[in-house]
Design a protein around this motif. Structure first.
Motif, PDB file in Angstrom:
ATOM      1  N   GLU A 260      49.424  54.961  55.199  1.00 32.56           N
ATOM      2  CA  GLU A 260      48.052  54.556  55.500  1.00 32.56           C
ATOM      3  C   GLU A 260      47.059  55.568  54.941  1.00 32.56           C
ATOM      4  O   GLU A 260      45.962  55.199  54.509  1.00 32.56           O
ATOM      5  N   PHE A 261      47.431  56.822  54.943  1.00 31.94           N
ATOM      6  CA  PHE A 261      46.585  57.870  54.382  1.00 31.94           C
ATOM      7  C   PHE A 261      46.385  57.639  52.887  1.00 31.94           C
ATOM      8  O   PHE A 261      45.299  57.863  52.344  1.00 31.94           O
ATOM      9  N   ILE A 262      47.425  57.165  52.204  1.00 24.85           N
ATOM     10  CA  ILE A 262      47.372  56.954  50.756  1.00 24.85           C
ATOM     11  C   ILE A 262      46.703  55.628  50.401  1.00 24.85           C
ATOM     12  O   ILE A 262      45.823  55.573  49.534  1.00 24.85           O
ATOM     13  N   PHE A 263      47.108  54.551  51.072  1.00 24.72           N
ATOM     14  CA  PHE A 263      46.665  53.213  50.667  1.00 24.72           C
ATOM     15  C   PHE A 263      45.549  52.629  51.528  1.00 24.72           C
ATOM     16  O   PHE A 263      44.971  51.592  51.167  1.00 24.72           O
ATOM     17  N   GLY A 264      45.241  53.251  52.638  1.00 23.97           N
ATOM     18  CA  GLY A 264      44.208  52.712  53.512  1.00 23.97           C
ATOM     19  C   GLY A 264      44.790  52.195  54.816  1.00 23.97           C
ATOM     20  O   GLY A 264      46.001  51.993  54.938  1.00 23.97           O
ATOM     21  N   ARG A 265      43.907  51.967  55.768  1.00 26.25           N
ATOM     22  CA  ARG A 265      44.355  51.606  57.110  1.00 26.25           C
ATOM     23  C   ARG A 265      43.625  50.368  57.611  1.00 26.25           C
ATOM     24  O   ARG A 265      42.417  50.218  57.400  1.00 26.25           O
ATOM     25  N   ASN A 266      44.351  49.514  58.280  1.00 25.20           N
ATOM     26  CA  ASN A 266      43.752  48.346  58.916  1.00 25.20           C
ATOM     27  C   ASN A 266      43.039  48.796  60.186  1.00 25.20           C
ATOM     28  O   ASN A 266      43.633  48.826  61.269  1.00 25.20           O
ATOM     29  N   LEU A 285      34.593  56.565  53.793  1.00 27.68           N
ATOM     30  CA  LEU A 285      35.672  56.206  54.699  1.00 27.68           C
ATOM     31  C   LEU A 285      36.045  54.735  54.529  1.00 27.68           C
ATOM     32  O   LEU A 285      37.231  54.377  54.537  1.00 27.68           O
ATOM     33  N   ALA A 286      35.032  53.871  54.357  1.00 26.57           N
ATOM     34  CA  ALA A 286      35.297  52.447  54.155  1.00 26.57           C
ATOM     35  C   ALA A 286      36.039  52.214  52.843  1.00 26.57           C
ATOM     36  O   ALA A 286      36.965  51.384  52.774  1.00 26.57           O
ATOM     37  N   ALA A 287      35.653  52.929  51.783  1.00 23.84           N
ATOM     38  CA  ALA A 287      36.343  52.798  50.501  1.00 23.84           C
ATOM     39  C   ALA A 287      37.785  53.279  50.619  1.00 23.84           C
ATOM     40  O   ALA A 287      38.708  52.670  50.058  1.00 23.84           O
ATOM     41  N   TRP A 288      37.990  54.352  51.347  1.00 23.87           N
ATOM     42  CA  TRP A 288      39.327  54.882  51.572  1.00 23.87           C
ATOM     43  C   TRP A 288      40.182  53.859  52.316  1.00 23.87           C
ATOM     44  O   TRP A 288      41.318  53.569  51.945  1.00 23.87           O
ATOM     45  N   ALA A 289      39.610  53.273  53.378  1.00 22.19           N
ATOM     46  CA  ALA A 289      40.344  52.317  54.201  1.00 22.19           C
ATOM     47  C   ALA A 289      40.685  51.048  53.436  1.00 22.19           C
ATOM     48  O   ALA A 289      41.796  50.514  53.557  1.00 22.19           O
ATOM     49  N   GLN A 332      27.365  50.299  52.373  1.00 19.76           N
ATOM     50  CA  GLN A 332      26.895  49.345  51.377  1.00 19.76           C
ATOM     51  C   GLN A 332      26.932  49.878  49.957  1.00 19.76           C
ATOM     52  O   GLN A 332      26.245  49.367  49.090  1.00 19.76           O
ATOM     53  N   MET A 333      27.728  50.912  49.693  1.00 18.05           N
ATOM     54  CA  MET A 333      27.704  51.488  48.349  1.00 18.05           C
ATOM     55  C   MET A 333      29.053  51.549  47.657  1.00 18.05           C
ATOM     56  O   MET A 333      29.136  51.358  46.450  1.00 18.05           O
ATOM     57  N   LEU A 334      30.114  51.811  48.356  1.00 25.84           N
ATOM     58  CA  LEU A 334      31.431  51.911  47.733  1.00 25.84           C
ATOM     59  C   LEU A 334      32.311  50.796  48.276  1.00 25.84           C
ATOM     60  O   LEU A 334      32.445  50.625  49.476  1.00 25.84           O
ATOM     61  N   GLY A 335      32.944  50.059  47.358  1.00 24.81           N
ATOM     62  CA  GLY A 335      33.647  48.868  47.788  1.00 24.81           C
ATOM     63  C   GLY A 335      32.648  47.822  48.231  1.00 24.81           C
ATOM     64  O   GLY A 335      32.953  46.922  49.011  1.00 24.81           O
ATOM     65  N   ALA A 336      31.427  47.932  47.705  1.00 19.42           N
ATOM     66  CA  ALA A 336      30.343  47.027  48.101  1.00 19.42           C
ATOM     67  C   ALA A 336      29.405  46.831  46.916  1.00 19.42           C
ATOM     68  O   ALA A 336      29.837  46.493  45.830  1.00 19.42           O
ATOM     69  N   LYS A 337      28.103  47.122  47.091  1.00 16.03           N
ATOM     70  CA  LYS A 337      27.114  46.674  46.115  1.00 16.03           C
ATOM     71  C   LYS A 337      26.850  47.621  44.942  1.00 16.03           C
ATOM     72  O   LYS A 337      26.431  47.182  43.890  1.00 16.03           O
ATOM     73  N   TYR A 338      27.029  48.901  45.116  1.00 20.28           N
ATOM     74  CA  TYR A 338      26.547  49.828  44.091  1.00 20.28           C
ATOM     75  C   TYR A 338      27.645  50.645  43.410  1.00 20.28           C
ATOM     76  O   TYR A 338      27.369  51.689  42.828  1.00 20.28           O
ATOM     77  N   ASP A 339      28.862  50.144  43.432  1.00 19.29           N
ATOM     78  CA  ASP A 339      29.953  50.845  42.744  1.00 19.29           C
ATOM     79  C   ASP A 339      29.694  50.968  41.246  1.00 19.29           C
ATOM     80  O   ASP A 339      30.100  51.953  40.621  1.00 19.29           O
ATOM     81  N   TYR A 340      29.034  49.964  40.663  1.00 22.58           N
ATOM     82  CA  TYR A 340      28.835  49.976  39.207  1.00 22.58           C
ATOM     83  C   TYR A 340      28.037  51.196  38.744  1.00 22.58           C
ATOM     84  O   TYR A 340      28.209  51.659  37.612  1.00 22.58           O
ATOM     85  N   LEU A 341      27.179  51.718  39.611  1.00 21.23           N
ATOM     86  CA  LEU A 341      26.389  52.884  39.235  1.00 21.23           C
ATOM     87  C   LEU A 341      27.277  54.107  39.035  1.00 21.23           C
ATOM     88  O   LEU A 341      27.061  54.908  38.122  1.00 21.23           O
ATOM     89  N   PHE A 342      28.276  54.248  39.888  1.00 19.72           N
ATOM     90  CA  PHE A 342      29.211  55.365  39.745  1.00 19.72           C
ATOM     91  C   PHE A 342      30.196  55.107  38.605  1.00 19.72           C
ATOM     92  O   PHE A 342      30.472  55.997  37.794  1.00 19.72           O
TER      93      PHE A 342
END
Length: 367
Positions: A260-266, A285-289, A332-342
């Motif tokens: 879960e640490f590597i792939f994310g957690r439910n 944290l949301a992107a990690w999960a 609202q930024m990673l795994g969401a709306k603004y990933d393209y900026l990074f």
């Protein structure tokens, strides 16, 4: 109408549709259509896709498939985040190939900022401005559109327009009473002014002028500190700490397994988080999960690259740093709306350096 102008319009509309999904998810469809149009109209520019670009896209999509499989096996349905990143990766590659018209690149920022300001000043509660989101996302919108304009136009140096845009971002962040938004937008203004002074470091009068401007700004902020605290009661009452967010972080990692640490957690299995509507209140944290530690490392690499390559790609590190700071308190930024900026940083290569550095644009007219 020139091909370059059409490319600029389609690129600006694509990133604007991403922001408009704060109002309704239907705007993702618009973003996809404008992205398709961008590829068709800008075939000369985007046609320069090389083996490196396709390899990066392939690796990102392999990562997404691994995360999809992990989520499916663990009844962890992260399809929404996976689709967001897939769209962002393609958009990031397209944006890295073009340099949009300055005027067109900034239109989404000023139209959206002007509308938000008009709604708030007309008496509408900032909490109700974005129908499906809270007041906290107003600063996310402004910072995201500011960064989008910078990434699209790829300015060689700071201009008065950047200072004005940073000021508008501060105003809307203060009016929306978001603590993290105020901190990130004030930092944006300070960094913009500081870089403006460095851009003109060979002109003594300009350095002195900018130093005086920064000093006056700091004095004014100190003078109206009490008034700002009255205007922002949440900042006055709760300060900079947030016990709820700290508790969420602790509960997420409590009892976590190595996989879960590597792939994310439910985290929907963590009953305590029901109290917070299963909102992790932290983009990292949301992107990690949802997307695993590999994707989190990819974003960290993009941020680091923007700093290390600040000479080749001026200004990018400033907006990504401020956006990255804002991402610590919302999802609202990673795994969401603004990933393209990074992710744009991945596809930018040294071939873009001459185009940026040869631009002998005066500071007052640069964008």
């Amino acid at each position: 109408m020139s091909r370059n102008f059409l490319v600029s319009i389609f690129a600006a509309l694509a990133v604007w549709c991403v922001t408009l999904t704060f109002l309704s998810p239907i705007f993702w469809a618009g973003g996809v259509m404008f992205l398709a149009a961008l590829f068709m109209v800008g075939s000369n520019e985007i046609g320069s896709i090389n083996k490196r670009d396709t390899t990066l896209l392939f690796l990102i999509f392999v990562l997404l498939m691994i995360q999809f499989s992990w989520g499916y096996l663990n009844e962890y349905y992260n399809l929404r985040q996976l689709l967001f990143v897939a769209f962002s990766a393609v958009l990031a590659m397209a944006i890295s190939k073009i340099r949009a018209s300055v005027e067109v690149a900034w239109l989404p920022f000023y139209i959206t900022g002007g509308l938000l300001l008009l709604l708030i000043l007309s008496g509408i509660d900032p909490e109700r401005v974005l129908v499906r989101n809270s007041r906290n996302f107003l600063s996310v919108v402004m910072l995201g559109l500011f960064a989008s304009a910078i990434v699209l136009s790829k300015p060689p140096q700071v201009s008065k327009n950047h200072i004005l845009a940073a000021f508008l971002t501060i105003v809307i962040s203060v009016l929306s009473e978001g603590r993290a938004g105020i901190i990130a937008s004030v930092l944006l203004m300070v960094l913009v002014l500081a870089k403006g002074a460095l851009d003109e470091r060979r002109v003594v009068s300009s350095v002195i002028r900018n130093a005086i401007l920064v000093t006056v700004l700091m004095i004014l902020l100190a003078a109206v500190a009490d008034s700002l605290l009255e205007l922002v009661p949440r900042l006055r009452n709760r300060g900079l700490h947030d016990f709820s967010r700290m508790t969420i972080n602790l509960m997420y990692f409590q009892g976590i397994s190595f996989s879960e640490f590597i792939f994310g957690r439910n985290y929907f299995e963590i009953f305590f988080l029901q109290k917070f509507g299963y909102n992790l209140h932290n983009s990292y944290l949301a992107a990690w999960a949802n997307l695993g530690i590999a994707y989190l490392g990819l974003i960290a690499f993009c941020l680091l690259k923007s700093v290390l390559k600040r000479r080749e790609w001026p200004f990018f590190w400033i907006v990504l740093f401020c956006l990255g700071l804002r991402a610590t308190t919302d999802v609202q930024m990673l795994g969401a709306k603004y990933d393209y900026l990074f992710l744009t940083m991945l596809f930018l290569g040294h071939r873009h350096v001459p185009n940026l550095m040869r631009s002998k644009v005066k500071p007052d007219h640069a964008a």
